[in-house]
Design an enzyme around this catalytic site. Structure first.
Site, PDB file in Angstrom:
ATOM      1  N   ARG A  27       0.711  -1.339   0.090  1.00 44.06           N
ATOM      2  CA  ARG A  27       0.215   0.078   0.039  1.00 44.06           C
ATOM      3  C   ARG A  27       0.769   1.355   0.160  1.00 44.06           C
ATOM      4  O   ARG A  27       0.446   2.241  -0.236  1.00 44.06           O
ATOM      5  CB  ARG A  27      -1.042  -0.157   1.458  1.00 44.06           C
ATOM      6  CG  ARG A  27      -2.012  -0.935   1.123  1.00 44.06           C
ATOM      7  CD  ARG A  27      -2.951  -0.937   2.462  1.00 44.06           C
ATOM      8  NE  ARG A  27      -4.084  -1.333   2.277  1.00 44.06           N
ATOM      9  CZ  ARG A  27      -5.270  -0.586   1.882  1.00 44.06           C
ATOM     10  NH1 ARG A  27      -5.122   0.688   2.233  1.00 44.06           N
ATOM     11  NH2 ARG A  27      -6.287  -1.172   1.749  1.00 44.06           N
ATOM     12  N   TRP A  74       2.679   6.008   1.955  1.00 40.64           N
ATOM     13  CA  TRP A  74       2.665   6.720   0.797  1.00 40.64           C
ATOM     14  C   TRP A  74       2.622   8.055   0.927  1.00 40.64           C
ATOM     15  O   TRP A  74       1.354   8.536   1.100  1.00 40.64           O
ATOM     16  CB  TRP A  74       1.632   6.105  -0.029  1.00 40.64           C
ATOM     17  CG  TRP A  74       1.623   6.191  -1.533  1.00 40.64           C
ATOM     18  CD1 TRP A  74       2.538   5.700  -2.461  1.00 40.64           C
ATOM     19  CD2 TRP A  74       1.038   7.528  -2.315  1.00 40.64           C
ATOM     20  NE1 TRP A  74       2.382   6.496  -3.851  1.00 40.64           N
ATOM     21  CE2 TRP A  74       1.337   7.333  -3.651  1.00 40.64           C
ATOM     22  CE3 TRP A  74       0.192   8.385  -1.821  1.00 40.64           C
ATOM     23  CZ2 TRP A  74       0.777   8.194  -4.543  1.00 40.64           C
ATOM     24  CZ3 TRP A  74      -0.549   9.041  -2.858  1.00 40.64           C
ATOM     25  CH2 TRP A  74       0.018   9.127  -4.158  1.00 40.64           C
ATOM     26  N   GLY A  99      -5.000   8.492   4.168  1.00 42.21           N
ATOM     27  CA  GLY A  99      -6.244   9.273   3.663  1.00 42.21           C
ATOM     28  C   GLY A  99      -5.586  10.719   3.720  1.00 42.21           C
ATOM     29  O   GLY A  99      -4.194  11.058   3.935  1.00 42.21           O
ATOM     30  N   GLU A 479      -2.552  -0.558 -22.180  1.00 44.88           N
ATOM     31  CA  GLU A 479      -2.170  -1.134 -20.947  1.00 44.88           C
ATOM     32  C   GLU A 479      -0.780  -1.696 -21.051  1.00 44.88           C
ATOM     33  O   GLU A 479       0.072  -1.610 -19.885  1.00 44.88           O
ATOM     34  CB  GLU A 479      -3.028  -2.319 -20.908  1.00 44.88           C
ATOM     35  CG  GLU A 479      -2.698  -3.417 -19.763  1.00 44.88           C
ATOM     36  CD  GLU A 479      -2.770  -3.105 -18.240  1.00 44.88           C
ATOM     37  OE1 GLU A 479      -3.064  -1.947 -18.242  1.00 44.88           O
ATOM     38  OE2 GLU A 479      -2.323  -3.950 -17.474  1.00 44.88           O
ATOM     39  N   LYS A 483       2.230  -0.636 -18.272  1.00 46.63           N
ATOM     40  CA  LYS A 483       2.698  -1.716 -17.465  1.00 46.63           C
ATOM     41  C   LYS A 483       4.261  -1.447 -17.736  1.00 46.63           C
ATOM     42  O   LYS A 483       4.949  -1.589 -16.503  1.00 46.63           O
ATOM     43  CB  LYS A 483       2.314  -3.303 -18.401  1.00 46.63           C
ATOM     44  CG  LYS A 483       1.762  -4.223 -17.499  1.00 46.63           C
ATOM     45  CD  LYS A 483       0.971  -4.437 -16.251  1.00 46.63           C
ATOM     46  CE  LYS A 483       0.433  -3.191 -15.566  1.00 46.63           C
ATOM     47  NZ  LYS A 483      -0.756  -3.318 -15.336  1.00 46.63           N
ATOM     48  N   GLU A 486       5.446   1.707 -15.568  1.00 46.81           N
ATOM     49  CA  GLU A 486       5.295   1.729 -14.141  1.00 46.81           C
ATOM     50  C   GLU A 486       6.177   0.811 -13.435  1.00 46.81           C
ATOM     51  O   GLU A 486       6.678   1.300 -12.395  1.00 46.81           O
ATOM     52  CB  GLU A 486       3.838   1.424 -13.558  1.00 46.81           C
ATOM     53  CG  GLU A 486       3.240   0.082 -13.667  1.00 46.81           C
ATOM     54  CD  GLU A 486       1.915   0.039 -12.960  1.00 46.81           C
ATOM     55  OE1 GLU A 486       1.335  -1.011 -13.468  1.00 46.81           O
ATOM     56  OE2 GLU A 486       1.591   0.528 -12.288  1.00 46.81           O
ATOM     57  N   HIS A 502      -1.060  10.822 -37.725  1.00 49.99           N
ATOM     58  CA  HIS A 502      -1.394  12.083 -37.421  1.00 49.99           C
ATOM     59  C   HIS A 502      -0.551  12.785 -36.557  1.00 49.99           C
ATOM     60  O   HIS A 502      -1.044  13.694 -35.974  1.00 49.99           O
ATOM     61  CB  HIS A 502      -2.873  12.119 -36.955  1.00 49.99           C
ATOM     62  CG  HIS A 502      -3.973  11.366 -38.036  1.00 49.99           C
ATOM     63  ND1 HIS A 502      -4.246  12.052 -39.083  1.00 49.99           N
ATOM     64  CD2 HIS A 502      -4.469  10.278 -37.895  1.00 49.99           C
ATOM     65  CE1 HIS A 502      -5.059  11.484 -39.853  1.00 49.99           C
ATOM     66  NE2 HIS A 502      -5.119  10.135 -39.311  1.00 49.99           N
ATOM     67  N   LYS A 602      -0.332   0.152  -4.215  1.00 48.91           N
ATOM     68  CA  LYS A 602      -1.391  -0.550  -4.949  1.00 48.91           C
ATOM     69  C   LYS A 602      -2.601   0.064  -4.921  1.00 48.91           C
ATOM     70  O   LYS A 602      -3.310   0.164  -5.935  1.00 48.91           O
ATOM     71  CB  LYS A 602      -1.068  -1.735  -4.228  1.00 48.91           C
ATOM     72  CG  LYS A 602      -2.062  -2.884  -4.684  1.00 48.91           C
ATOM     73  CD  LYS A 602      -1.589  -3.516  -5.907  1.00 48.91           C
ATOM     74  CE  LYS A 602      -2.512  -4.452  -6.382  1.00 48.91           C
ATOM     75  NZ  LYS A 602      -2.207  -4.660  -7.805  1.00 48.91           N
TER      76      LYS A 602
HETATM   77  O1  M6R Z   1      -8.021  -0.894  -7.361  1.00 53.08           O
HETATM   78  P1  M6R Z   1      -8.123  -0.472  -8.773  1.00 53.08           P
HETATM   79  O2  M6R Z   1      -8.475  -1.461  -9.695  1.00 53.08           O
HETATM   80  O3  M6R Z   1      -9.310   0.444  -8.666  1.00 53.08           O
HETATM   81  O4  M6R Z   1      -6.944   0.625  -9.228  1.00 53.08           O
HETATM   82  C1  M6R Z   1      -6.793   1.159 -10.443  1.00 53.08           C
HETATM   83  C2  M6R Z   1      -5.501   1.604 -10.620  1.00 53.08           C
HETATM   84  O5  M6R Z   1      -4.888   2.238  -9.590  1.00 53.08           O
HETATM   85  C3  M6R Z   1      -4.536   0.447 -11.092  1.00 53.08           C
HETATM   86  O6  M6R Z   1      -5.127  -0.252 -12.144  1.00 53.08           O
HETATM   87  C4  M6R Z   1      -3.265   1.078 -11.363  1.00 53.08           C
HETATM   88  O7  M6R Z   1      -3.213   1.822 -12.708  1.00 53.08           O
HETATM   89  C5  M6R Z   1      -2.227  -0.490 -11.644  1.00 53.08           C
HETATM   90  N1  M6R Z   1      -0.953  -0.048 -10.857  1.00 53.08           N
HETATM   91  C6  M6R Z   1      -1.829  -0.474 -13.031  1.00 53.08           C
HETATM   92  O8  M6R Z   1      -0.784  -1.622 -12.892  1.00 53.08           O
END
Ligand code: M6R
Length: 607
Positions: A27, A74, A99, A479, A483, A486, A502, A602
């Site tokens: 997290r 975080w 939060g 996607e 990937k 990140e 374009h 995450k």
């Molecule tokens: O838990 P969620 O599916 O709502 O999360 C959405 C995004 O934060 C999540 O998919 C993020 O983009 C991932 N790190 C991508 O690998």
């Protein structure tokens, strides 16, 4: 986002707190800290960076005591420093927070006027100082915390520990999830049940606005109106709380390898006994009552929605809008009558997606969700929640959750098409039978994945990489680029193949590898024409295709990766695998932190 934990136990709390934080580290991992009570005396240890730094610190400078709180951060307000790390302390109170306190500046100004000084840049310190302020006015810890909560705006999950109070934890939830664990004469608090799994599987999930007063033997909960509330204790299945790499080097590798199994389980969950139709849980949903679908999500889940748009529109003839959650509600889109709103989220706690869902309450005719965590806020606030059954996903880069989301969305689109008379029973049974073969195609592709690792080592040398796809492959190109960036930190962008000319084609030269995702489907010729435009400008193409596609286009490609042949509708699910493996092996080749990439967390529970 941040992970929080609390222990009121009968054994030393520090090792339990660290173990729970280990399970929550996905997290956030900017810094970590714990505070304990030893014979009523409050003390804390905090360290910057990964949890291992806190563990090392505790070896040299241990903390005793059977009650404590912990945090893995975080950063939102204030850099990741020891001073900004949680727990925050003000006199007799220590607090951990997940939060954002949106009105912390106002509270800060108010406290400053009273001569109260701050030593950090965080919003959380204001919470601790406010509690201390109320305690100085003569309020008990419970009442001081309650008064403080009334002043807070924003999202929070909070857990408080008080000097001299060996048998008291206070927890509160507004917008960020929080679970209470019940032991034998022990109680625990955690951001989720996974954190508490080694201690208990008996879990109470706090609801929005809940305030909990916890002792070793009692749990008192007040709801958002301050009324006593009864919240159920649930036994959480151990399977959903397992956190181990199962012999793999990284969680991401394990989660990629699990896909044939979990996709298979998701398929069987929604398949009728005779395998010829799709069955939804509970009262289900009749798509003849719907004229439009609005899909909302973030990140990878957003790309799952973009893919599903093709399926819903092509198969079922339902017009679909897809939105990024953080943009959706501020745009205030009109929602026509007979519109179903569908939210996709692995965690089910993403703040932007949850806020979008709440915007749709009372506007959309029904609220659906596709989630991995059935107890999550998004699942609980939906009229119909469809689990994706991917199992716990720890790697920050979403992999198996994405393919399970796609699987469930595909089955939903098939049901929609059948309900609306766009797909007859035979064709539905045929498509479902092809879907059942998908896990085996995944296994074949995994068996043949070595060339993907070899190709990734070459990609690792690039500074920029482009991904191209057309039709169902376009969201997948997006996607693939997400990937890669990140976890490998290589700059990657994705374009619809036809869009290249374009503008983005100006980027092409021999230093920019271009990944082209092109199964031999009805759009193949168009995509390979765009591929030729790249090659003509000196670009190097990494082509991902099947045998039929390779026989026509491999000669011109720099590298070709071969995928098993599947029905064209299923290619976005299967072709997610090379996108994931290219990113994974590129990151491994670059030596980056695959499971905990920099700056990310995450579950994003702040807006
Ligand atoms: O838990 P969620 O599916 O709502 O999360 C959405 C995004 O934060 C999540 O998919 C993020 O983009 C991932 N790190 C991508 O690998």
């Amino acid at each position: 986002m941040c992970g929080i934990v609390g222990v009121l136990g009968n054994h030393e709390a520090a090792p339990l707190l660290v173990e729970a934080l280990k399970r929550l580290e996905y997290r956030g991992y900017d810094s970590a800290g714990i505070a304990t009570l030893n014979e009523g005396h409050l003390d804390r240890r905090r360290a910057v960076g990964k949890l291992v730094n806190l563990s090392d610190l505790l070896v040299h400078d241990p903390l005793a005591g059977k009650a404590g709180i912990g945090h893995t951060r975080w950063a939102t307000h204030g850099a990741p420093t020891v001073d900004n790390a949680h727990p925050h302390r003000a006199g007799p109170v220590a607090v951990v927070h997940n939060g954002i306190i949106e009105n912390f500046r106002d509270i800060r100004a108010d406290l400053a006027e009273k001569g109260i000084h701050f030593s950090t840049e965080t919003d959380t310190e204001t919470v601790a100082l406010l509690v201390q302020y109320y305690m100085d006015q003569g309020l008990s810890p419970r009442d001081a915390a309650l008064e403080t909560i009334k002043r807070l705006e924003g999202a929070y999950a909070l857990c408080f520990l008080f000097e001299g109070e060996d048998d008291l934890l206070i927890a509160a939830r507004q917008g960020s999830p929080l679970a209470i664990g019940h032991g034998e004469g022990e109680m625990f608090v955690g951001s989720d049940a996974i954190a508490l799994a080694p201690m208990t599987n008996q879990i109470t999930y706090l609801e929005e606005g809940d305030f909990a007063v916890i002792t070793r033997d009692t749990l008192e909960i007040l709801d958002s109106a301050g009324r006593p509330a009864n919240r159920e204790i649930r036994a959480v299945s151990i399977e959903n709380t397992q956190v181990d790499k199962g012999g793999h080097k990284h969680f991401m590798a394990k989660e990629i390898a699990e896909q044939p199994k979990v996709i298979g389980e998701a398929i069987m969950h929604y398949l009728s006994e005779d395998g010829k139709s799709v069955v939804l849980p509970g009262a289900g949903l009749d798509f003849t009552g719907i004229d439009r679908l609005t899909m909302v999500a973030c990140g990878t889940a957003f790309y799952a929605c973009l893919t599903a748009k093709y399926w819903f529109e092509q198969l079922a003839g339902i017009p679909v809008d897809v939105d990024i959650a953080s943009e959706f509600r501020y745009r205030e889109p009109p929602i026509p009558a007979r519109t179903a709103a569908l939210f996709v989220s692995q965690s089910g706690e993403t703040a932007d997606t949850l806020a979008a869902l709440r915007f749709c309450e009372g506007r959309a005719s029904t609220i659906l969700s596709v989630v991995n965590v059935p107890e999550s806020s998004i699942a609980r606030e939906s009229d119909l929640a469809l689990p994706i059954l991917a199992g716990t996903e720890i790697g920050v880069a979403s992999t198996k959750a994405f393919t399970c989301q796609l699987t469930v969305l595909y089955m939903l689109a098939l049901k929609a098409a059948h309900d609306r008379g766009a797909l007859d029973a035979d064709r539905l049974a045929d498509l479902l039978s092809q879907l059942r073969a998908l896990p085996s195609a995944f296994n074949t592709a995994l068996d043949r994945s070595r060339p993907m690792a070899d190709a990734a080592r070459k990609l690792a040398e690039a500074r920029d990489i482009l991904f191209l796809g057309r039709g169902l492959m376009y969201p997948l190109a997006l996607e693939g680029a997400l990937k890669l960036k990140e976890i490998s930190y290589i700059h990657a962008e994705a374009y619809a193949s036809g869009e290249l000319k374009h503008g983005p084609i100006a980027l092409i030269d021999k230093h920019v590898p271009v990944v082209v995702m092109a199964p031999r489907d009805g759009l193949f010729d168009k995509t390979t024409s765009n591929m030729q435009e790249v090659i003509a400008r000196g670009g190097r193409v990494l082509l991902i295709t099947d045998e039929a596609g390779a026989s026509e286009a491999a000669d011109d490609a720099w590298i070709t990766l071969l995928m098993p042949q599947v029905d064209a509708l299923l290619t976005p699910i299967l072709y997610a695998l090379p996108a994931q493996l290219l990113a994974y092996h590129t990151a491994v080749a670059k030596g980056t932190d695959v499971d905990q990439p920099r700056n990310l967390a995450k579950s994003v529970t702040v807006e």
